[in-house]
Scaffold this active site. Sequence first.
Site, mmCIF file in Angstrom:
data_model
loop_
_atom_site.group_PDB
_atom_site.id
_atom_site.type_symbol
_atom_site.label_atom_id
_atom_site.label_comp_id
_atom_site.label_asym_id
_atom_site.label_seq_id
_atom_site.Cartn_x
_atom_site.Cartn_y
_atom_site.Cartn_z
ATOM 1 N N GLU A 111 0.870 -1.169 0.000
ATOM 2 C CA GLU A 111 0.000 0.000 0.000
ATOM 3 C C GLU A 111 0.900 1.208 0.000
ATOM 4 O OE1 GLU A 111 -4.110 -0.873 2.385
ATOM 5 O OE2 GLU A 111 -2.740 0.613 3.164
ATOM 6 N N ASP B 162 -5.294 10.530 9.542
ATOM 7 C CA ASP B 162 -4.032 9.959 9.982
ATOM 8 C C ASP B 162 -3.527 10.580 11.271
ATOM 9 O OD1 ASP B 162 -3.104 7.926 8.059
ATOM 10 O OD2 ASP B 162 -3.366 9.557 6.615
ATOM 11 N N TYR C 143 -11.089 -3.279 3.225
ATOM 12 C CA TYR C 143 -10.218 -2.818 4.309
ATOM 13 C C TYR C 143 -11.104 -2.550 5.525
ATOM 14 C CZ TYR C 143 -6.376 -0.100 6.481
ATOM 15 O OH TYR C 143 -5.379 0.366 7.311
#
Lengths: 265, 400
Positions: free
Chosen positions: A49, A60, A174
């Site tokens: 990834e 993040d 995911y």
Amino acid sequence: MSCIKNGFETLKGKNEKALVGFVTAGDPDFDRSVEIVRAMCDGGMDVLELGIPFSDPTADGPVIQRSSQRALKSGMSLVRVLEMVKIVRGFTSIPIVLFGYYNPIFRYGGKAFCQDSLAAGTDGVLIVDLPPEESAELTSQWEGADFDFIRLVAPTTGPDRMKQIADEASGFIYLVSMTGVTGSQGLDSSKVGAVIAPLKAVTDLPVCVGFGISTPDHVKAVAMVSDGVVVGSAFERLIEENLENPGLCGMVREYTQSLKDATKI
Amino acid sequence: MNIQDMPDARGHYGAFGGRYIAETLMPAILELTQAYNEAKVSQEFQDGLAKLFTNYVGRPTPLFFAQRLTEKMGGAKIYLKREDLAHTGAHKINNTMGQALLAHHMGKTKVIAETGAGQHGVATATAAAFFGMECKVFMGVEDIARQAPNVKRMELLGAEVMPVTSGTGTLKDAMNEAMRFWVGAVEDTFYVIGSVAGPHPYPEMVRDFQRVIGDEARRQIMEAEGRLPDTLVACVGGGSNAMGLFYPFVGDKGVELVGVEAAGTGIATGKHSASLGAGEVGVLHGSKSYVLQTPDGQIQEAHSVSAGLDYPGVGPEHALLKEEGRARYVSIEDDQALNAFHTLSRAEGILPALESSHAVAWAMEEAARRPKEDIILVNLSGRGDKDLETVLKYMAQKGA
């Protein structure tokens, strides 16, 4: 069959789960980033990834934020990310998935992004801030292309929505292990099984679990119940702590190996 | 679809708006959308909010004819919508009382907010105190330094101010950090966004809570002048005070709508906050609109002497109004805004916020160009007490 799906089939035959490794492209700079990815491949990573650096990564945590900043500072851009994929493709055949935020891709142009990504050797993309409600504006430009749009399922996603997401997904799904940003602490791997069961009930696609996974023990526990395990911030932390260390790539390779061993059941 | 009927059910304003957010937040956004759609048509909710506006916020705020400023400029009549007289000193309280009331109806007991100038932070802290909620306000370290009085006010109101060091430590970074915090606390926390930005339903909801400005102004100018104004003027950072003033007039084709962005030290210097004037279409903080960005799609830092306009994005409905030619967007530099600050203070005894000073500056110049029978209505969105330190420092630098 897509390269991604193929990869998971092969692993299944070997009784292994996929180790999905994330690093930000261009961190700390283009050349060293290529070598870091090479070390991850040498260490046995199954899926890459590759993060497209973005100035405002709102999903993040600080570790990946800083990795993005280092990459941008070194002159990274989406064009350069695709150049990097071309080089990486020269030494590995594992699936490569780009991972990023929508704005750089939107600015690049959805159709050109798909064409150029495929030409560079990419197999799919995951866009953190492009939920199913908005993704058609991008994926509708990809008709006929063998390019997977990886979708996310979160702990907050209810059963109906899970099914809706699974029905549109390709490549793999995911699953976000916990509410929070990347690199969060406090993974409760015993709870992952409970989240994954309803998802497995509505999809045949491989399910990879990410967020908060940093040790071989985490990997082992999560690999028991999933098809793949995503490790990201932990790689970036290793890079950050060894920016000036000439032994960095060796450390990355060994760390990857230790994680990969934990996926063999 | 008429432009005043936007957004559509998916939160799009033509090509703009939407919900570009992480999956973890999506269920909360859908829950909020549903709760807001119910509140919109609930008489009980609307009556409750109207009561708070009257008894707590101090509405209606006056529409004041600035006679001395008008005479000074020698042209069109200048009216000021006195949002600076609302509780806490800015229009922001309209929105935070609305959102906190909604949070209360939804059973949420914790709120978070981002703030630039600190006005939205103070307004959120106030609403949280009123409803007995726990409140965290994310604020960039640069803004904490230049808006110190508002930091103290928030703390006195019981809120926790969370310093944000990432980026340039301004509004954009505060919003990034608030979103990150929200991803981890989404199950019990309500995010009070302070502008007509963010994912749907925020741009619509904030506009609806702020439209009271335009609704009142419309009534008040009819009483004062017996007709609608020729031009409405408001400053635009994210764009909530402008949207609140403009929205009830969007269907009145004879009323010109002018949004004033911050040109910082000049558009040509690159140090500005003019997303509509000099940005490109992009996606930031959950919606598609005009954004200051590089050709590679990286978000650029905004610059303005006023912390509340220091933001590289803008609400999607403004993007639509621009695209449709319904509103036009101009810009005013730091120096011009400071000049307007001083002029209005001396002429009328009103210290405007530096944000609002941008609107005043453009209105002053425009009034001088226009005939005496024209009417220009300016939204004086906030008071300037919070800006004293910035103004004094600026004067010292300029040797004034």
